[in-house]
Design an enzyme around this catalytic site. Sequence first.
Site, PDB file in Angstrom:
ATOM      1  N   HIS A  95     -38.608 -28.152  26.758  1.00 54.91           N
ATOM      2  CA  HIS A  95     -37.184 -27.802  26.697  1.00 54.91           C
ATOM      3  C   HIS A  95     -36.452 -28.809  25.833  1.00 54.91           C
ATOM      4  O   HIS A  95     -36.654 -30.017  25.973  1.00 54.91           O
ATOM      5  CB  HIS A  95     -36.563 -27.779  28.095  1.00 54.91           C
ATOM      6  N   ASP A 174     -26.649 -21.042  38.730  1.00 56.10           N
ATOM      7  CA  ASP A 174     -26.406 -21.708  37.449  1.00 56.10           C
ATOM      8  C   ASP A 174     -25.601 -20.826  36.523  1.00 56.10           C
ATOM      9  O   ASP A 174     -24.692 -21.302  35.848  1.00 56.10           O
ATOM     10  CB  ASP A 174     -27.725 -22.090  36.771  1.00 56.10           C
ATOM     11  N   ARG A 181     -17.918 -23.752  34.384  1.00 54.25           N
ATOM     12  CA  ARG A 181     -17.850 -25.070  33.722  1.00 54.25           C
ATOM     13  C   ARG A 181     -17.327 -24.924  32.301  1.00 54.25           C
ATOM     14  O   ARG A 181     -16.555 -25.751  31.818  1.00 54.25           O
ATOM     15  CB  ARG A 181     -19.242 -25.714  33.706  1.00 54.25           C
ATOM     16  N   SER A 196     -28.524 -27.956  35.873  1.00 56.57           N
ATOM     17  CA  SER A 196     -28.538 -26.662  35.201  1.00 56.57           C
ATOM     18  C   SER A 196     -29.879 -26.436  34.499  1.00 56.57           C
ATOM     19  O   SER A 196     -30.533 -25.402  34.675  1.00 56.57           O
ATOM     20  CB  SER A 196     -27.389 -26.612  34.190  1.00 56.57           C
ATOM     21  N   LYS A 200     -33.385 -24.069  36.162  1.00 57.12           N
ATOM     22  CA  LYS A 200     -33.967 -22.937  35.436  1.00 57.12           C
ATOM     23  C   LYS A 200     -35.420 -23.194  35.080  1.00 57.12           C
ATOM     24  O   LYS A 200     -36.261 -22.307  35.159  1.00 57.12           O
ATOM     25  CB  LYS A 200     -33.140 -22.654  34.174  1.00 57.12           C
TER      26      LYS A 200
END
Lengths: 454, 454
Positions: A95, A174, A181, A196, A200
């Site tokens: 990621h 989320d 947000r 967050s 995920k």
Amino acid sequence: MTSTFRSRPAASPIRAIDVITKKRDGHELSAAEIESFIAAYTTGGIPDYQASAWLMAVVLRGMSRTETAALTNAMLHSGEVLDLSEFPAAKVDKHSTGGVGDKTSLVLAPLAAAGGLVVPMISGRGLGHTGGTLDKLESIPGFKVNLSVAEFRRVLSACGCAMIGQTAEIAPADRKLYALRDVTATVESPYLICASIMSKKLAEGIDALVLDVKTGSGAFMKKEEDAIFLAELMVETGERVGKKMVALITDMNQPLGTHIGNSLEVIEALDVLRGSGPEDLRQLCLELAGWMFYLGGIESTTELGKLKAERLIRSGAALETFRTMLKLQGGDEHVIDDASLLPRSKHAMQIPSPKTGFISEIDCQAIGTASVILGGGRAKKEDSVDPSVGIILHRKLGDAVSAGEPLCTIHYNSETQADEAAALLQKSFRIAEAAPAKKKSLVHRVIGGDITSR
Amino acid sequence: MTSTFRSRPAASPIRAIDVITKKRDGHELSAAEIESFIAAYTTGGIPDYQASAWLMAVVLRGMSRTETAALTNAMLHSGEVLDLSEFPAAKVDKHSTGGVGDKTSLVLAPLAAAGGLVVPMISGRGLGHTGGTLDKLESIPGFKVNLSVAEFRRVLSACGCAMIGQTAEIAPADRKLYALRDVTATVESPYLICASIMSKKLAEGIDALVLDVKTGSGAFMKKEEDAIFLAELMVETGERVGKKMVALITDMNQPLGTHIGNSLEVIEALDVLRGSGPEDLRQLCLELAGWMFYLGGIESTTELGKLKAERLIRSGAALETFRTMLKLQGGDEHVIDDASLLPRSKHAMQIPSPKTGFISEIDCQAIGTASVILGGGRAKKEDSVDPSVGIILHRKLGDAVSAGEPLCTIHYNSETQADEAAALLQKSFRIAEAAPAKKKSLVHRVIGGDITSR
């Protein structure tokens, strides 16, 4: 008067206002309080206006590691957690926190899968000045990123990797919190960003995760210390639930590679899978793949992992895995051999260098913004993206340039957008007379990744 | 490409998200930003969830004096501002931050009016453990607190004072913001409290304001430094717009006077207007009246103002002004001569002292809460109050008591409520063996009030 003492209820329910007050006053919330708050918010029991007050209190008061883990856990369990235990191989994902020209995911998923890992990659769309993996994939004619969980498993089973968007079932807390947000100035908090991302990623049912945390002028974390803080937070949060974790702090003071824009980035990713492509992009892909093979237990060191990745590219195995995934997800496989089948912009124009010298600085965020202006990204969430537009860089940091030589080429469909992007790009390169000192290394630092001691 | 430079809009509109971000990051907001935010919120252009995130940022980041003044001004001008220039006399009001047994408003409005001032008093209802002037007035049969602005002027014109509740026209921004603050843990901020109080008071069209800022176990500001901070903020905010201001920091470590509860407090206020009543309540009324006469230019020193107040009580003028106002606002004037016409509770019971000694400490908030439990206040905003219930204290700080002698009497209608209140009251008095040291003075400190130098 019968009695002056009356019993009180044994356990009073957790009230939203008390959770907000406690965080406002800088106290540590219990896991039960965080879970109760997140569960109630997700199911509509707590209104947006209470959640946003709490989010702002979190932004300004921070969270302990225990609270961050509890928040991640609460968001993770707000929805479905994939069970991929049917796959015997190690499940490993990568990621990135988002950058400009960062198309490594498109290379890494098939590359790692070709080497024996299972890569269940759930990605996002472009955000602000940064691109998104889903937008890039969707520039391939026919490619579907909205698979059902059953289809996702089928693709994973057939080729070891699959690349999809977040489903409604994954971490709904989320999705709801992120939308809030976004409009309440509560995005910028390492604790909320960590929860967050990690909620995920953990929902993917992975064993290990390689994080690419960007820092520099094109990253969300401009300051390296902020990137390190976030990286440590995510590594610890993953390790707390038994995942093998590493975070590479990598340079985003200029775009990665030379291509920025959706179909342009697919072209460049294919170049890397073919064994060519720009050296910085290629090196970062190999580094990240090396870590994926190491954490996944395929190789005993990251160096061996890197060599394995090089072999998988040289042999064509990585590219063939990409082809299989692409076909299974509905995409037109011919784009692999004929890039002209990808969406192409109508016009192109070059931005010439105003003087002779060396590129000493690049405003990387401005280049990302220029791509958004061209239509390659979204100004508002509802906007659609133009897959064909973008920017190709001809000079990068440290390169020599003569006056009049092109710094970059704009690929565009609208003159107005091109004018605006050009004005921005002209201000984005600083040209010095002397050659700059030694270049910054691409990987600034490695955090975590110590799996031998565990 | 025609031009690489394009013009941008001259003045971009102020965006809510930018105002939230700026406050989140601890920067000072401009008056234009604050006005735009408040105006948009009041008219529904900004949703609750953005307002609550901003409120939490204000609570945690604070505000400068300039910002506080701008916020007060924006809230003030969200609605109607009374113009009382038709009255030649000085318009002076008094406001208390809320306490237990604080019925000074009922004495001061007619007392100051009898002395030649105009007192356009707009009051509130009970909040938490503290009583509210409107609830007390409504215990008088027939008394109407919801007058139109025209009726309000008529009463003011006839007797120099009028006591009403906030109208829909006065500071609507405050009403909307307060309701949101109440459910988002953003009440406790001196800046927001100051703007809320001062916007409503300035809307009354006054020339001068005497503030009674409570501190101690029964006050919202338990710590004296917090009370002083708020007092300074309010005094400066009023002075910035040319009002004559003073704040008295007064003691709320025990109830004021001996009567707590709505009709019970009306009875005690009438006692003071008649020249009797407990000494602490009487002294505080004289002090505050002295300041009102001084700031209003009726007397040249506060001491002379105090003497004037004493004379107005002795002569019966203050009580007669109260009678006139009461009649004009629809109340039954006979209650003044016959307290039995006020609502009375069905039952009464005494709380005996468990031992012999001296009262060394009183949990003043607990006594206020006991009165709420009896039905004298509201647990929820929607609750109605029982005007007849309450508590009468027989001992106050420093008083001697023998075991078995009553500490206080509970006036109640429900056994269950009485049991619960009794349990709380029994724990609310600390009895020491030795007589305590010298009592704290009632007025701890005076802030502002320097009108000679201006």
